[in-house]
Design a protein around this motif. Structure first.
Motif, PDB file in Angstrom:
ATOM      1  N   MET A   1       0.665  -1.155  -0.085  1.00  0.00           N
ATOM      2  CA  MET A   1      -0.055   0.425   0.178  1.00  0.00           C
ATOM      3  C   MET A   1       1.049   0.825  -0.037  1.00  0.00           C
ATOM      4  N   LEU A   2       1.497   1.379   0.870  1.00  0.00           N
ATOM      5  CA  LEU A   2       2.821   2.293   0.788  1.00  0.00           C
ATOM      6  C   LEU A   2       3.656   2.985  -0.199  1.00  0.00           C
ATOM      7  N   LEU A   3       3.924   1.495  -1.447  1.00  0.00           N
ATOM      8  CA  LEU A   3       5.238   1.932  -2.151  1.00  0.00           C
ATOM      9  C   LEU A   3       3.953   1.870  -3.866  1.00  0.00           C
ATOM     10  N   ALA A   4       2.751   1.471  -3.897  1.00  0.00           N
ATOM     11  CA  ALA A   4       1.607   0.977  -4.740  1.00  0.00           C
ATOM     12  C   ALA A   4       2.044   2.582  -5.808  1.00  0.00           C
ATOM     13  N   GLU A   5       2.022   3.952  -5.100  1.00  0.00           N
ATOM     14  CA  GLU A   5       2.472   4.955  -5.945  1.00  0.00           C
ATOM     15  C   GLU A   5       3.693   5.437  -6.382  1.00  0.00           C
ATOM     16  N   THR A   6       4.645   4.567  -6.777  1.00  0.00           N
ATOM     17  CA  THR A   6       6.331   4.778  -6.883  1.00  0.00           C
ATOM     18  C   THR A   6       5.986   3.903  -7.645  1.00  0.00           C
ATOM     19  N   ASP A   7       7.484   4.555  -8.498  1.00  0.00           N
ATOM     20  CA  ASP A   7       7.509   3.851 -10.115  1.00  0.00           C
ATOM     21  C   ASP A   7       9.117   2.648 -10.061  1.00  0.00           C
ATOM     22  N   ASN A   8       8.641   1.803  -8.887  1.00  0.00           N
ATOM     23  CA  ASN A   8       9.674   1.174  -8.687  1.00  0.00           C
ATOM     24  C   ASN A   8       9.209  -0.280  -9.489  1.00  0.00           C
ATOM     25  N   VAL A   9       9.458  -0.186  -9.999  1.00  0.00           N
ATOM     26  CA  VAL A   9       8.544  -1.633 -11.234  1.00  0.00           C
ATOM     27  C   VAL A   9       9.308  -2.893 -10.297  1.00  0.00           C
ATOM     28  N   ARG A  10      10.518  -3.009 -10.138  1.00  0.00           N
ATOM     29  CA  ARG A  10      11.449  -4.098  -9.877  1.00  0.00           C
ATOM     30  C   ARG A  10      10.650  -4.032  -8.063  1.00  0.00           C
ATOM     31  N   HIS A  11      10.500  -2.938  -6.992  1.00  0.00           N
ATOM     32  CA  HIS A  11      10.293  -3.859  -5.158  1.00  0.00           C
ATOM     33  C   HIS A  11       8.866  -3.685  -5.650  1.00  0.00           C
ATOM     34  N   LEU A  12       8.087  -3.254  -6.647  1.00  0.00           N
ATOM     35  CA  LEU A  12       6.733  -4.056  -6.384  1.00  0.00           C
ATOM     36  C   LEU A  12       6.665  -5.235  -7.427  1.00  0.00           C
ATOM     37  N   GLY A  13       7.699  -5.803  -8.153  1.00  0.00           N
ATOM     38  CA  GLY A  13       7.474  -6.866  -7.997  1.00  0.00           C
ATOM     39  C   GLY A  13       7.976  -8.151  -7.067  1.00  0.00           C
ATOM     40  N   VAL A  14       8.905  -7.269  -6.507  1.00  0.00           N
ATOM     41  CA  VAL A  14       9.756  -8.692  -5.955  1.00  0.00           C
ATOM     42  C   VAL A  14       8.507  -8.464  -4.462  1.00  0.00           C
ATOM     43  N   LEU A  15       8.112  -7.292  -4.381  1.00  0.00           N
ATOM     44  CA  LEU A  15       6.929  -7.209  -2.250  1.00  0.00           C
ATOM     45  C   LEU A  15       6.088  -8.211  -2.825  1.00  0.00           C
ATOM     46  N   LYS A  16       5.396  -8.445  -4.147  1.00  0.00           N
ATOM     47  CA  LYS A  16       4.267  -9.441  -4.714  1.00  0.00           C
ATOM     48  C   LYS A  16       4.387 -10.602  -4.441  1.00  0.00           C
ATOM     49  N   VAL A  17       5.156 -10.697  -5.228  1.00  0.00           N
ATOM     50  CA  VAL A  17       5.631 -12.164  -4.825  1.00  0.00           C
ATOM     51  C   VAL A  17       6.372 -12.591  -3.278  1.00  0.00           C
ATOM     52  N   ASN A  18       6.531 -12.296  -2.702  1.00  0.00           N
ATOM     53  CA  ASN A  18       6.593 -11.522  -1.242  1.00  0.00           C
ATOM     54  C   ASN A  18       5.318 -11.918  -0.357  1.00  0.00           C
ATOM     55  N   CYS A  19       4.362 -11.845  -1.518  1.00  0.00           N
ATOM     56  CA  CYS A  19       2.711 -11.288  -0.401  1.00  0.00           C
ATOM     57  C   CYS A  19       2.132 -12.662  -1.712  1.00  0.00           C
ATOM     58  N   ALA A  20       2.815 -13.430  -2.676  1.00  0.00           N
ATOM     59  CA  ALA A  20       2.034 -15.015  -2.342  1.00  0.00           C
ATOM     60  C   ALA A  20       2.498 -15.772  -1.685  1.00  0.00           C
ATOM     61  N   THR A  21       3.608 -15.449  -1.691  1.00  0.00           N
ATOM     62  CA  THR A  21       4.488 -16.922  -0.705  1.00  0.00           C
ATOM     63  C   THR A  21       4.059 -16.869   0.955  1.00  0.00           C
ATOM     64  N   TYR A  22       3.729 -15.430   1.589  1.00  0.00           N
ATOM     65  CA  TYR A  22       2.558 -15.958   2.705  1.00  0.00           C
ATOM     66  C   TYR A  22       1.623 -16.073   2.923  1.00  0.00           C
ATOM     67  N   LEU A  23       0.818 -15.559   1.417  1.00  0.00           N
ATOM     68  CA  LEU A  23      -0.107 -16.093   1.597  1.00  0.00           C
ATOM     69  C   LEU A  23      -0.258 -17.899   1.430  1.00  0.00           C
ATOM     70  N   LEU A  24       0.340 -18.724   0.902  1.00  0.00           N
ATOM     71  CA  LEU A  24       1.265 -20.360   1.060  1.00  0.00           C
ATOM     72  C   LEU A  24       1.385 -20.228   1.917  1.00  0.00           C
ATOM     73  N   ASP A  25       1.676 -19.743   2.511  1.00  0.00           N
ATOM     74  CA  ASP A  25       2.385 -20.124   4.555  1.00  0.00           C
ATOM     75  C   ASP A  25       1.402 -20.451   5.456  1.00  0.00           C
ATOM     76  N   ALA A  26       0.747 -19.199   5.187  1.00  0.00           N
ATOM     77  CA  ALA A  26      -0.425 -19.347   5.811  1.00  0.00           C
ATOM     78  C   ALA A  26      -1.453 -20.269   5.072  1.00  0.00           C
ATOM     79  N   ASP A  27      -1.316 -20.727   4.786  1.00  0.00           N
ATOM     80  CA  ASP A  27      -2.583 -22.188   4.240  1.00  0.00           C
ATOM     81  C   ASP A  27      -4.022 -21.753   2.835  1.00  0.00           C
ATOM     82  N   SER A  28      -3.945 -19.832   2.533  1.00  0.00           N
ATOM     83  CA  SER A  28      -4.774 -19.068   2.086  1.00  0.00           C
ATOM     84  C   SER A  28      -4.739 -20.724   0.723  1.00  0.00           C
ATOM     85  N   THR A  29      -6.385 -20.621   0.410  1.00  0.00           N
ATOM     86  CA  THR A  29      -6.644 -20.996  -0.196  1.00  0.00           C
ATOM     87  C   THR A  29      -7.102 -20.254  -1.438  1.00  0.00           C
TER      88      THR A  29
END
Length: 476
Positions: free
Chosen positions: A269-297
């Motif tokens: 949310m804090l970085l959504a308005e930045t233009d750093n494509v790479r940072h947003l990209g790695v944040l999203k893979v982290n978010c997906a990883t944590y959802l899998l960690d938390a057994d999200s369906t």
């Protein structure tokens, strides 16, 4: 007269150097109006050639008249500056091989370029090497720039180089140097007494990632607490987002998956308005990883996050980061009971790593082995697990390696091979600093420590600077 003699000497010296570089003799430069003796007099600084003779000689040795006369070839300089600019563009577009080539051609003629342009080309080449996974070459160039007297401690350039060097050491598996570089830089910054900028905070969060990978969660949390206060005072969304990002790494390493997910969502949310494509990209893979960690369906959201991340990483990410996204796609496929899809994704990750980063390569192979077990391809799975062990034997005893040894053991155990699992658990204990066990608690098969859910590998997450610690977690 002195000026005329200096001019004659300069012309003669440049003519001789270019002639010899091209493998020509003085005889080769002669013509109807130009004798060998006259060429010799020019090269020895005893004659100043006319414009017509200069033009003829320049054509023979492949340079401009301006270069023979002054030693500076403006046309050549512009050509080299264009090569640096093309390298910058190629780097932004993910054409890292082309970037390395363009920067290299410019740096081969470094004396013709201004120092600022040379530094720009060296930094670009280092970043391209890093993205290509050629970490030793990247470290060498980053170090040369970082240690250069022209790099002033505390400046934006200095902080960015410290981050890059710290990151490259960590990704190469040298945890000792990654922590040493980051810690030394942060202490130097403290001694300077400067007000922290976003770049300085970035250096701090890089060090957090180093501490996490080394397993020093206490130091990591202390630095999170310190930087959180600094970031709040600065009011910068980028600074606050970066600290949240790395605080999530610490939480995840402690098994606090829901907290890690919440912190990552806040960072997005804090970085959504930045233009750093790479940072947003790695944040999203982290978010997906944590959802899998938390057994999200919520598989649709996980896939959406990974797809967005993959697009970003193909544009600006390193091969290392691209492999991490593919590995998480494989993990998602296993969760969906799609082993053939997992095999495809894990294979892509392995190919991107090119046998570099042994812990990451082993991680991808563990994913592959689990998919093969799920398909009933016992022989292939066993061969893959042996390859995992060979990869891990390349690693020193450390936390990252111990995590993969343990997870590989869980795969053996979950698929009915307790003896093989026990051998890998022993390796994991050794890597974590524990003495080997002398009795076999698995002499009688026991349930998987993960409630029968086949374990795949530690999920790979990336810190704010692109680091990739391997926290211990049940990934499937």
């Amino acid at each position: 007269m002195a000026r005329s003699q200096s001019e004659m000497n300069g012309i003669g010296q440049r003519l001789r150097e270019l002639r010899q570089k091209r493998g020509l003799s003085q005889q080769d430069l002669t013509s109807l109006n130009l004798s060998v003796s006259y060429v010799s007099l020019i090269e020895s600084g005893k004659r100043v050639p006319s414009e017509a003779v200069l033009k003829a000689l320049a054509e023979q040795v492949g340079c401009t008249v301006d270069y023979l006369r002054s030693g500076r070839d403006d046309a050549r300089v512009k050509e080299l500056e264009l090569k640096v600019a093309f390298g910058d563009m190629a780097l932004r577009n993910g054409a890292n091989g082309e970037a390395v080539q363009s920067y290299g051609e410019a740096l081969a003629n470094a004396p013709l370029l201004q120092e600022a342009t040379v530094r720009r080309a060296r930094l670009g080449q280092a970043l391209a090497f890093e993205k290509l996974g050629r970490l030793e070459a990247a470290i060498q160039l980053f170090t040369k720039l970082y240690d250069d007297p022209g790099t002033v401690p505390g400046t934006e350039e200095w902080a960015q180089l410290a981050v890059a060097l710290c990151r490259a050491y960590r990704d190469s598996g040298d945890q000792v140097m990654s922590v040493e570089v980051g810690d030394r830089a942060l202490k130097r910054l403290d001694r300077l007494g400067l007000e922290y900028t976003d770049d300085h905070i970035q250096l701090g969060v890089t060090l957090i990632g180093c501490y996490v990978q080394r397993g020093d969660l206490t130091q990591a949390q202390l630095l999170v607490n310190r930087l959180s206060a600094v970031a709040e005072q600065s009011g910068s969304r980028v600074a606050r987002g970066s600290v949240c990002w790395n605080a999530a790494l610490v939480a995840r390493s402690r098994g606090q998956f829901q907290e890690a997910l919440a912190l990552t969502e806040r960072a997005l949310m804090l970085l959504a308005e930045t233009d750093n494509v790479r940072h947003l990209g790695v944040l999203k893979v982290n978010c997906a990883t944590y959802l899998l960690d938390a057994d999200s369906t919520d598989y649709e959201r996980i896939e959406e996050l990974l797809t967005d991340s993959r697009e970003a990483m193909l544009e600006v990410g390193t091969a290392f980061e691209q492999a991490g996204v593919e590995a998480q796609f494989a993990r998602l496929a296993l969760r969906r009971a799609e082993p053939r899809g997992a095999i495809d994704r894990a294979g892509r990750a392995i190919g991107l790593l090119h046998n570099a980063a042994p812990s990451e390569s082993a991680y991808a192979r563990v994913l592959l082995a689990q998919a093969q077990f799920d398909l009933g391809e016992e022989r292939s799975a066993r061969e893959t697990m042996r390859a995992v062990e060979r990869e891990l034997l390349r690693l020193p005893n450390n936390r990252a390696g111990a995590a993969v040894w343990r997870q590989a053991g869980d795969v053996w155990l979950a698929n009915g091979h307790p003896d093989e699992a026990m051998a890998l658990y022993q390796r994991a204990l050794g890597g974590a600093g524990f003495a080997p066990m002398h009795s076999n608690p698995l002499a009688k098969p026991s349930p998987s420590p993960w409630d029968g859910d086949a374990l795949v590998a530690p999920a790979r997450v990336v810190s704010a600077d692109g680091s990739s610690p391997s926290p211990e977690a049940s990934p499937r």
